[in-house]
Design a protein around this motif. Structure first.
Motif, mmCIF file in Angstrom:
data_model
loop_
_atom_site.group_PDB
_atom_site.id
_atom_site.type_symbol
_atom_site.label_atom_id
_atom_site.label_comp_id
_atom_site.label_asym_id
_atom_site.label_seq_id
_atom_site.Cartn_x
_atom_site.Cartn_y
_atom_site.Cartn_z
ATOM 1 N N VAL A 109 61.957 32.101 65.355
ATOM 2 C CA VAL A 109 60.536 31.758 65.321
ATOM 3 C C VAL A 109 60.254 30.555 66.208
ATOM 4 O O VAL A 109 61.159 29.780 66.551
ATOM 5 C CB VAL A 109 60.090 31.429 63.875
ATOM 6 N N ARG A 110 59.008 30.411 66.569
ATOM 7 C CA ARG A 110 58.555 29.189 67.221
ATOM 8 C C ARG A 110 58.447 28.084 66.176
ATOM 9 O O ARG A 110 58.239 28.340 64.989
ATOM 10 C CB ARG A 110 57.191 29.406 67.873
ATOM 11 N N VAL A 111 58.579 26.840 66.655
ATOM 12 C CA VAL A 111 58.500 25.699 65.747
ATOM 13 C C VAL A 111 57.165 25.679 65.013
ATOM 14 O O VAL A 111 57.105 25.423 63.799
ATOM 15 C CB VAL A 111 58.718 24.383 66.520
ATOM 16 N N VAL A 169 56.465 27.644 61.627
ATOM 17 C CA VAL A 169 57.070 27.280 60.340
ATOM 18 C C VAL A 169 56.717 25.859 59.911
ATOM 19 O O VAL A 169 57.295 25.325 58.967
ATOM 20 C CB VAL A 169 58.609 27.434 60.406
ATOM 21 N N GLY A 170 55.773 25.249 60.588
ATOM 22 C CA GLY A 170 55.346 23.914 60.213
ATOM 23 C C GLY A 170 54.219 23.426 61.098
ATOM 24 O O GLY A 170 53.933 24.016 62.153
ATOM 25 N N ASN A 198 51.135 7.716 68.990
ATOM 26 C CA ASN A 198 51.295 8.916 69.816
ATOM 27 C C ASN A 198 52.606 8.962 70.591
ATOM 28 O O ASN A 198 52.813 9.871 71.386
ATOM 29 C CB ASN A 198 50.115 9.060 70.792
ATOM 30 N N THR A 199 53.498 8.019 70.364
ATOM 31 C CA THR A 199 54.859 8.151 70.888
ATOM 32 C C THR A 199 55.740 8.882 69.878
ATOM 33 O O THR A 199 56.945 9.027 70.096
ATOM 34 C CB THR A 199 55.471 6.768 71.176
ATOM 35 N N VAL A 200 55.125 9.332 68.790
ATOM 36 C CA VAL A 200 55.832 10.040 67.719
ATOM 37 C C VAL A 200 55.125 11.364 67.468
ATOM 38 O O VAL A 200 53.896 11.450 67.492
ATOM 39 C CB VAL A 200 55.857 9.198 66.422
ATOM 40 N N ILE A 201 55.918 12.409 67.239
ATOM 41 C CA ILE A 201 55.397 13.709 66.816
ATOM 42 C C ILE A 201 55.763 13.895 65.342
ATOM 43 O O ILE A 201 56.902 13.668 64.954
ATOM 44 C CB ILE A 201 55.988 14.865 67.637
ATOM 45 N N ARG A 202 54.794 14.300 64.549
ATOM 46 C CA ARG A 202 55.059 14.595 63.139
ATOM 47 C C ARG A 202 55.184 16.104 62.950
ATOM 48 O O ARG A 202 54.316 16.860 63.372
ATOM 49 C CB ARG A 202 53.931 14.066 62.256
ATOM 50 N N PHE A 203 56.273 16.517 62.314
ATOM 51 C CA PHE A 203 56.430 17.917 61.934
ATOM 52 C C PHE A 203 56.370 17.981 60.414
ATOM 53 O O PHE A 203 57.187 17.367 59.727
ATOM 54 C CB PHE A 203 57.763 18.483 62.425
ATOM 55 N N ARG A 204 55.392 18.716 59.900
ATOM 56 C CA ARG A 204 55.232 18.861 58.450
ATOM 57 C C ARG A 204 55.725 20.263 58.071
ATOM 58 O O ARG A 204 55.061 21.265 58.349
ATOM 59 C CB ARG A 204 53.779 18.640 58.054
ATOM 60 N N PRO A 205 56.910 20.369 57.447
ATOM 61 C CA PRO A 205 57.497 21.684 57.163
ATOM 62 C C PRO A 205 56.605 22.543 56.276
ATOM 63 O O PRO A 205 55.974 22.056 55.328
ATOM 64 C CB PRO A 205 58.814 21.335 56.459
ATOM 65 N N HIS A 206 56.600 23.840 56.585
ATOM 66 C CA HIS A 206 55.854 24.814 55.798
ATOM 67 C C HIS A 206 56.801 25.892 55.262
ATOM 68 O O HIS A 206 56.804 26.169 54.068
ATOM 69 C CB HIS A 206 54.763 25.444 56.660
ATOM 70 N N GLY A 265 52.684 32.999 54.692
ATOM 71 C CA GLY A 265 51.669 32.980 55.725
ATOM 72 C C GLY A 265 51.912 31.839 56.703
ATOM 73 O O GLY A 265 52.892 31.095 56.584
ATOM 74 N N PRO A 266 51.042 31.683 57.687
ATOM 75 C CA PRO A 266 51.237 30.636 58.697
ATOM 76 C C PRO A 266 50.939 29.255 58.136
ATOM 77 O O PRO A 266 50.301 29.119 57.087
ATOM 78 C CB PRO A 266 50.241 31.020 59.785
ATOM 79 N N PRO A 267 51.396 28.205 58.837
ATOM 80 C CA PRO A 267 51.115 26.830 58.403
ATOM 81 C C PRO A 267 49.622 26.542 58.466
ATOM 82 O O PRO A 267 48.862 27.251 59.142
ATOM 83 C CB PRO A 267 51.882 25.972 59.408
ATOM 84 N N PRO A 268 49.181 25.479 57.805
ATOM 85 C CA PRO A 268 47.760 25.088 57.902
ATOM 86 C C PRO A 268 47.370 24.813 59.346
ATOM 87 O O PRO A 268 48.176 24.359 60.162
ATOM 88 C CB PRO A 268 47.688 23.817 57.059
#
Length: 587
Positions: free
Chosen positions: A43-45, A48-49, A135-143, A488-491
């Motif tokens: 899957v693409r990143v 799933v989040g 904005n030098t940081v990316i947040r990934f919120r797992p789903h 289903g997909p992430p928010p």
């Protein structure tokens, strides 16, 4: 390490296609598995989040009335989060909600001067009560991912250089939220993710312990090396000799050795003396690089820069050339036995790096950021040991002067006072020091090789974790496709609203305002510095303000414009490249 209680995410979903941001995601249980195990999906990143870039820092919006703590890329290290220096800036109520970190979020470094460091990831476990991110940081919120498995997947993307290959930029490499979103990962079923994380953590903890022990061993080897050099510089390395002055020739002795009132001090060891460096041999700064020299092609001659001098060794991977007249070539020549000292550095503890010239290159000169010491009185290898000890003890850093770039200076170097043993004893000291340093290097190399093997083993554990080779699969478990169908997909990522403030300017007006702080053009800054520098250092030398996002953007616009026309990157490495002026760009 991640702890997982085996609880699956709640809620039910249905098979559907839904827009996530600007990406259309279709969950299809019949998709091809490709290179993943049975029951897994590729899957693409962003399938799933939720992927979101942080808020841009702006000095114009700093009022101090809505301050909130925020993470920067500097807070994300290879060992996890470093929260010793967490800054604050204004966030509106809407921005706090959008950029607030929650327990279980994964934060990634969006940019770095080294492509291999882009994508460093860490798990946010609620260490601070309320914290946002820049904005030098990316947040990934797992789903559809256990947070610990997300960390493993991102580590694999980084170690396999997929993040480095996706990053873009000159000098500073940027991953970007959209490029991260488009990377693919292997997705196991939810229950299997938890077992993978548990086993991976167990193995990685063991390897972390081994890595810590080997790193400690390497630190001890480095300390031992400095002690050998100190013993050589003070005569203590030869046990059969009379002991010299109490303590090493370090900071305090160095101060006395620069005091002209102590010129007549009696040596405290039979046959030894204290003398100024300038009394022991000739001291010569190198040739100054200039635009005129770069324009002239005929008469080009190789020359050393301070960057070519490492700690006791020469790095000749990149040797520059410029026009040097015959008379200058004779004056700034290099002969076997010359001691070369790096006269300047942006880091005080790097001032005074030295090496003995062995005629590695024929017909070679050196530039004015190098001091050449030539003597018939003192053995070059012994002189190198003394200079190295003075540098390790911090005395050269105290002697150096300057703002930003620290300069040792030929005059200050000449006034240094050093212990001078008889020539026969100099040779004995050098021989014993080289023997002991050889043993120390062998121990260090063994520890370094073992440390590299441990790091490779960690990567192997991570690779096994994301390829289904770490734990056995269980029959009858929910498949990844069924999990995606159910969840289903992430928010959807909301972009929020932006309102332009009164008086805020656009277009060229903003660019003019952003350029106000810069004092000189990039080419002029490099010519003035007369050496190759990293992009980050050039940014400061040209007078840009690192706290102004507008000036950061303008710097890279100018850098892209100048690259390959008047500037070029030097060195074979794609990471941390240096920039220099192209010699024939002025013809």
């Amino acid at each position: 390490m991640i702890r997982w209680d085996g609880t699956a995410p709640g809620g039910t979903g249905k098979r559907r296609a839904e827009a996530v941001g600007e990406v259309s995601v279709t969950v299809d249980s019949g998709r091809a598995n490709g290179d993943v195990p049975a029951g897994w999906e590729r899957v693409r990143v962003d399938e799933v989040g939720e992927v979101r870039l942080g808020r841009q820092r702006s000095s114009a919006r700093q009022t101090g009335q809505q301050g909130a703590r925020y993470l920067r890329a500097a807070n994300i290290t290879n060992a996890g989060l470093d929260l010793r220096d967490v800054l604050e800036m204004d966030f509106t109520a809407e921005e706090r909600e959008r950029y607030r970190l929650r327990e279980g979020d994964v934060v990634l470094a969006e940019a770095s001067g080294s492509a291999g460091q882009v994508g460093r990831a860490a798990l946010w476990e609620g260490e601070l009560e309320e914290c946002c991110y820049q904005n030098t940081v990316i947040r990934f919120r797992p789903h559809a991912l256990v947070p610990g498995y997300a960390l493993l997947a991102f580590a694999h993307l980084r170690y396999s250089r997929q993040m480095a290959n996706a990053a873009r930029g000159v000098g500073i490499q940027h991953l970007g939220a959209r490029r991260l979103s488009g990377l693919s990962i292997a997705l196991p079923p939810w229950e299997e993710q938890g077992r993978i994380v548990g086993e991976a953590n167990r193995r990685l903890e063991e390897l972390d312990q081994a890595e810590a022990e080997l790193s400690s061993a390497m630190d001890k080897v480095e300390q031992q090396r400095k002690e050998i050099v100190a013993a050589a510089a003070t005569g203590g390395i030869l046990p059969h000799r009379l002991k010299g002055p109490e303590g090493p020739v370090g900071r305090e002795e160095g101060r006395r050795n620069t005091d002209s009132e102590e010129d007549d001090a009696e040596p405290s060891r039979d046959g030894w003396s204290l003398a100024k460096v300038g009394e022991l041999g000739s001291i010569q700064l190198g040739v100054t690089r200039s635009p005129d020299r770069l324009r002239r092609g005929a008469g080009a001659r190789k020359y050393l820069r301070s960057a070519n001098i490492t700690d006791g060794e020469l790095d000749l991977g990149t040797v520059a050339e410029m026009y040097i007249s015959a008379a200058e070539a004779a004056r700034f020549d290099l002969r076997a036995g010359d001691v070369l000292i790096a006269e300047a550095s942006g880091s005080p503890d790097q001032v005074g790096r030295s090496v003995v010239w062995r005629e590695e290159i024929a017909d070679c000169s050196y530039q004015n950021h190098i001091i050449r010491f030539r003597s018939d009185v003192i053995a070059p290898e012994y002189m190198h040991l003394v200079i190295s000890h003075y540098r390790y003890s911090g005395m050269l850093a105290e002697v150096a002067k300057g703002v930003g770039i620290q300069h040792l200076g030929a005059g200050r170097f000449a006034d240094l006072r050093i212990p001078v043993p008889p020539k026969l004893e100099q040779r004995a000291i050098v021989a014993e020091a080289e023997r002991l340093l050889g043993l120390s290097r062998a121990r260090g190399k063994a520890a370094e090789d073992s440390l590299e093997r441990v790091r490779l083993m960690k990567q192997e554990v991570i690779s096994a974790a994301v390829s289904g080779e770490l734990v056995p699969q269980r029959e009858g478990a929910e498949t990844a496709a069924a999990m995606l169908e159910r969840l289903g997909p992430p928010p959807k990522v909301s972009r929020g609203t932006r309102s332009r403030r009164v008086g805020q300017r656009r277009g060229s007006e903003t660019q003019v305002k952003g350029r106000e702080g810069a004092t000189i053009q990039l080419v002029d800054a490099l010519l003035k510095e007369d050496r190759a520098v990293a992009a980050e250092e050039l940014f400061l030398l040209a007078g840009y303000d690192r706290n102004s996002p507008e000036q950061v953007e303008l710097f890279y616009l100018e850098l892209r414009k100048e690259l390959e026309s008047r500037l070029r990157a030097v060195g074979n490495s794609t990471e941390n490249q240096l920039l220099e002026v192209i010699a024939d760009a002025f013809e």
